[in-house]
Design a protein around this motif. Structure first.
Motif, mmCIF file in Angstrom:
data_model
loop_
_atom_site.group_PDB
_atom_site.id
_atom_site.type_symbol
_atom_site.label_atom_id
_atom_site.label_comp_id
_atom_site.label_asym_id
_atom_site.label_seq_id
_atom_site.Cartn_x
_atom_site.Cartn_y
_atom_site.Cartn_z
ATOM 1 N N GLN A 197 -35.009 -24.925 23.703
ATOM 2 C CA GLN A 197 -35.958 -23.868 23.356
ATOM 3 C C GLN A 197 -37.340 -24.100 23.959
ATOM 4 O O GLN A 197 -37.975 -23.173 24.424
ATOM 5 N N VAL A 198 -37.791 -25.354 23.897
ATOM 6 C CA VAL A 198 -39.161 -25.641 24.341
ATOM 7 C C VAL A 198 -39.193 -25.994 25.823
ATOM 8 O O VAL A 198 -40.026 -25.514 26.574
ATOM 9 N N LYS A 199 -38.245 -26.840 26.226
ATOM 10 C CA LYS A 199 -38.283 -27.348 27.612
ATOM 11 C C LYS A 199 -37.383 -26.551 28.554
ATOM 12 O O LYS A 199 -37.315 -26.863 29.742
ATOM 13 N N ARG A 200 -36.635 -25.602 28.013
ATOM 14 C CA ARG A 200 -35.771 -24.750 28.859
ATOM 15 C C ARG A 200 -34.741 -25.554 29.648
ATOM 16 O O ARG A 200 -34.400 -25.218 30.784
ATOM 17 N N VAL A 201 -34.260 -26.634 29.048
ATOM 18 C CA VAL A 201 -33.193 -27.415 29.667
ATOM 19 C C VAL A 201 -31.883 -26.643 29.454
ATOM 20 O O VAL A 201 -31.647 -26.130 28.353
ATOM 21 N N PRO A 202 -31.023 -26.539 30.474
ATOM 22 C CA PRO A 202 -29.746 -25.847 30.273
ATOM 23 C C PRO A 202 -28.953 -26.489 29.129
ATOM 24 O O PRO A 202 -28.963 -27.717 28.976
ATOM 25 N N ARG A 203 -28.259 -25.658 28.373
ATOM 26 C CA ARG A 203 -27.575 -26.118 27.164
ATOM 27 C C ARG A 203 -26.607 -27.273 27.443
ATOM 28 O O ARG A 203 -26.602 -28.272 26.713
ATOM 29 N N ALA A 204 -25.813 -27.141 28.499
ATOM 30 C CA ALA A 204 -24.814 -28.185 28.798
ATOM 31 C C ALA A 204 -25.501 -29.524 29.103
ATOM 32 O O ALA A 204 -25.050 -30.582 28.660
ATOM 33 N N THR A 205 -26.615 -29.460 29.820
ATOM 34 C CA THR A 205 -27.363 -30.680 30.145
ATOM 35 C C THR A 205 -27.921 -31.298 28.874
ATOM 36 O O THR A 205 -27.853 -32.517 28.661
ATOM 37 N N ALA A 206 -28.481 -30.433 28.011
ATOM 38 C CA ALA A 206 -29.076 -30.917 26.761
ATOM 39 C C ALA A 206 -28.018 -31.557 25.865
ATOM 40 O O ALA A 206 -28.272 -32.592 25.233
ATOM 41 N N ILE A 207 -26.822 -30.976 25.845
ATOM 42 C CA ILE A 207 -25.746 -31.528 25.008
ATOM 43 C C ILE A 207 -25.333 -32.907 25.542
ATOM 44 O O ILE A 207 -25.176 -33.864 24.777
ATOM 45 N N GLY A 208 -25.192 -33.019 26.854
ATOM 46 C CA GLY A 208 -24.810 -34.298 27.458
ATOM 47 C C GLY A 208 -25.805 -35.392 27.125
ATOM 48 O O GLY A 208 -25.435 -36.498 26.711
ATOM 49 N N ARG A 209 -27.081 -35.046 27.242
ATOM 50 C CA ARG A 209 -28.145 -36.026 26.967
ATOM 51 C C ARG A 209 -28.162 -36.375 25.473
ATOM 52 O O ARG A 209 -28.332 -37.538 25.105
ATOM 53 N N ALA A 210 -27.975 -35.367 24.617
ATOM 54 C CA ALA A 210 -27.982 -35.593 23.161
ATOM 55 C C ALA A 210 -26.839 -36.533 22.776
ATOM 56 O O ALA A 210 -27.020 -37.460 21.975
ATOM 57 N N GLU A 211 -25.669 -36.316 23.366
ATOM 58 C CA GLU A 211 -24.517 -37.162 23.026
ATOM 59 C C GLU A 211 -24.771 -38.618 23.447
ATOM 60 O O GLU A 211 -24.449 -39.549 22.717
ATOM 61 N N GLU A 212 -25.381 -38.741 24.610
ATOM 62 C CA GLU A 212 -25.716 -40.075 25.110
ATOM 63 C C GLU A 212 -26.690 -40.788 24.152
ATOM 64 O O GLU A 212 -26.500 -41.954 23.789
ATOM 65 N N LEU A 213 -27.725 -40.057 23.729
ATOM 66 C CA LEU A 213 -28.739 -40.652 22.846
ATOM 67 C C LEU A 213 -28.156 -40.954 21.465
ATOM 68 O O LEU A 213 -28.457 -41.994 20.867
ATOM 69 N N LEU A 214 -27.300 -40.066 20.957
ATOM 70 C CA LEU A 214 -26.685 -40.309 19.642
ATOM 71 C C LEU A 214 -25.815 -41.556 19.715
ATOM 72 O O LEU A 214 -25.810 -42.379 18.786
ATOM 73 N N ALA A 215 -25.101 -41.714 20.820
ATOM 74 C CA ALA A 215 -24.254 -42.906 20.979
ATOM 75 C C ALA A 215 -25.117 -44.162 20.979
ATOM 76 O O ALA A 215 -24.768 -45.187 20.393
ATOM 77 N N ARG A 253 -32.658 -41.780 12.090
ATOM 78 C CA ARG A 253 -32.247 -42.111 13.457
ATOM 79 C C ARG A 253 -32.025 -40.830 14.263
ATOM 80 O O ARG A 253 -32.343 -40.781 15.452
ATOM 81 N N VAL A 254 -31.496 -39.786 13.608
ATOM 82 C CA VAL A 254 -31.380 -38.492 14.304
ATOM 83 C C VAL A 254 -32.782 -37.962 14.632
ATOM 84 O O VAL A 254 -33.020 -37.430 15.721
ATOM 85 N N GLY A 255 -33.723 -38.167 13.705
ATOM 86 C CA GLY A 255 -35.110 -37.752 13.968
ATOM 87 C C GLY A 255 -35.660 -38.439 15.212
ATOM 88 O O GLY A 255 -36.355 -37.824 16.027
ATOM 89 N N ILE A 256 -35.315 -39.701 15.384
ATOM 90 C CA ILE A 256 -35.770 -40.440 16.571
ATOM 91 C C ILE A 256 -35.092 -39.884 17.827
ATOM 92 O O ILE A 256 -35.737 -39.654 18.847
ATOM 93 N N VAL A 257 -33.785 -39.639 17.714
ATOM 94 C CA VAL A 257 -33.056 -39.081 18.870
ATOM 95 C C VAL A 257 -33.643 -37.715 19.249
ATOM 96 O O VAL A 257 -33.792 -37.391 20.432
#
Ligand code: ADP
Length: 273
Positions: free
Chosen positions: A137-155, A177-181
């Motif tokens: 929403q804020v950075k306009r990162v494509p959804r698929a890219t954002a999901i990939g990065r989120a999964e990496e950070l959650l791991a 920890r989710v707040g940090i991610v």
């Protein structure tokens, strides 16, 4: 080049003479801060000393009445001049000042991310949705890219299996920890932590501090308001002791904690350690 100029040019963020009042309560009375890249700064001090107000000023959540903020390669904000502009007698002057304030706040916020005392996760969205909200929403990162990065950070924080859980299904430590991610997902230059463990049950504090320590080891630049003095001692490069809206003392944790120069610092540490 003088020593001072040298130090300032290395800074990711420089704050000078920050002043802030809430009504008649003069909360910040001239605070200076130098945050160098990759450094962890801990703000400690009694409740009400102005720590959170300093932190919130660094990312535009509070607007100081006076002082300067300078982000490397980014905005240079002179709050005194802006306040004068807002008081300008002409409509055009006020409008120009308001535009500057808004642009500078946006630029400051853009470069930093805050982890709050209460995680502030959206209760009706899953962990993954919470994490990708800012990037998409804020950075306009494509959804698929954002999901990939989120999964990496959650791991990375041991929460890969919680991506589809809702916040209420997590422990307080997991939520934080989710707040940090969520903050990391914004790829900020500067991470700000506002007492991230103070709302947690004692047995959950360690897991959050461990993640913070790992981030420090990875070289993230962090400013941390904390009551966890052991953490400050072990992780911070510099500790600032605030009291009554001023930095009473600053220095390497080893020195501040073992041999404080100021009586006020000594009294505070005697009380809490
Ligand atoms: P600390 O983080 O060291 O506990 P704070 O920065 O939260 O200190 O608060 C410093 C002082 O400013 C306190 O007296 C607090 O009540 C006051 N204060 C903070 N935020 C606000 C606000 N939004 N409105 C009015 N007073 C505030």
């Amino acid at each position: 080049m003088s020593h001072t100029e040298d130090a300032t040019t290395e800074n990711l963020l420089t704050a000078r003479g920050l002043q802030k009042s809430f009504g008649t309560n003069h909360v910040l009375r001239g605070v200076d801060l130098d945050v160098r890249r990759g450094e962890v700064i801990a703000l400690i001090g009694p409740s009400g000393s102005g720590k959170t107000t300093v932190l919130r000023s660094l990312n535009g959540l509070e607007t100081p009445d006076a002082g300067l903020l300078e982000l490397d390669g980014g905005p240079h904000v002179d709050f005194g001049a802006e306040a004068a502009g807002v008081r300008s007698r002409t409509w055009a002057g006020r409008r120009a000042a308001a535009r500057t304030v808004k642009a500078n706040r946006a630029a400051l916020r853009d470069r930093s991310a805050m982890v709050f005392q209460h995680h502030n996760l959206f209760p009706h969205r899953t962990v993954l949705e919470n994490v990708i909200e800012g990037p998409t929403q804020v950075k306009r990162v494509p959804r698929a890219t954002a999901i990939g990065r989120a999964e990496e950070l959650l791991a990375r924080v041991g929460l890969a299996d919680k991506r589809d859980a809702y916040p209420h299904e997590l422990s307080g430590g997991q939520q934080q920890r989710v707040g940090i991610v969520r903050a990391l997902a914004l790829s900020p230059d500067l991470l700000l932590f506002d007492e991230p463990t103070s709302a947690l049950d004692p047995e959950l504090v360690g897991e959050v501090l461990t993640v913070m320590k790992e981030l420090a080891d990875e070289g993230w630049t962090m400013v941390v308001v904390t009551h966890e003095l052991q953490f400050a001692r072990q992780v911070a490069d510099e500790v600032l002791f605030l009291d009554g809206g001023v930095v009473v003392e600053r220095g390497a944790p080893a020195r501040i904690f073992s041999d404080p120069a100021e009586e006020r610092t000594r009294r505070f540490l005697d009380r809490v350690l």
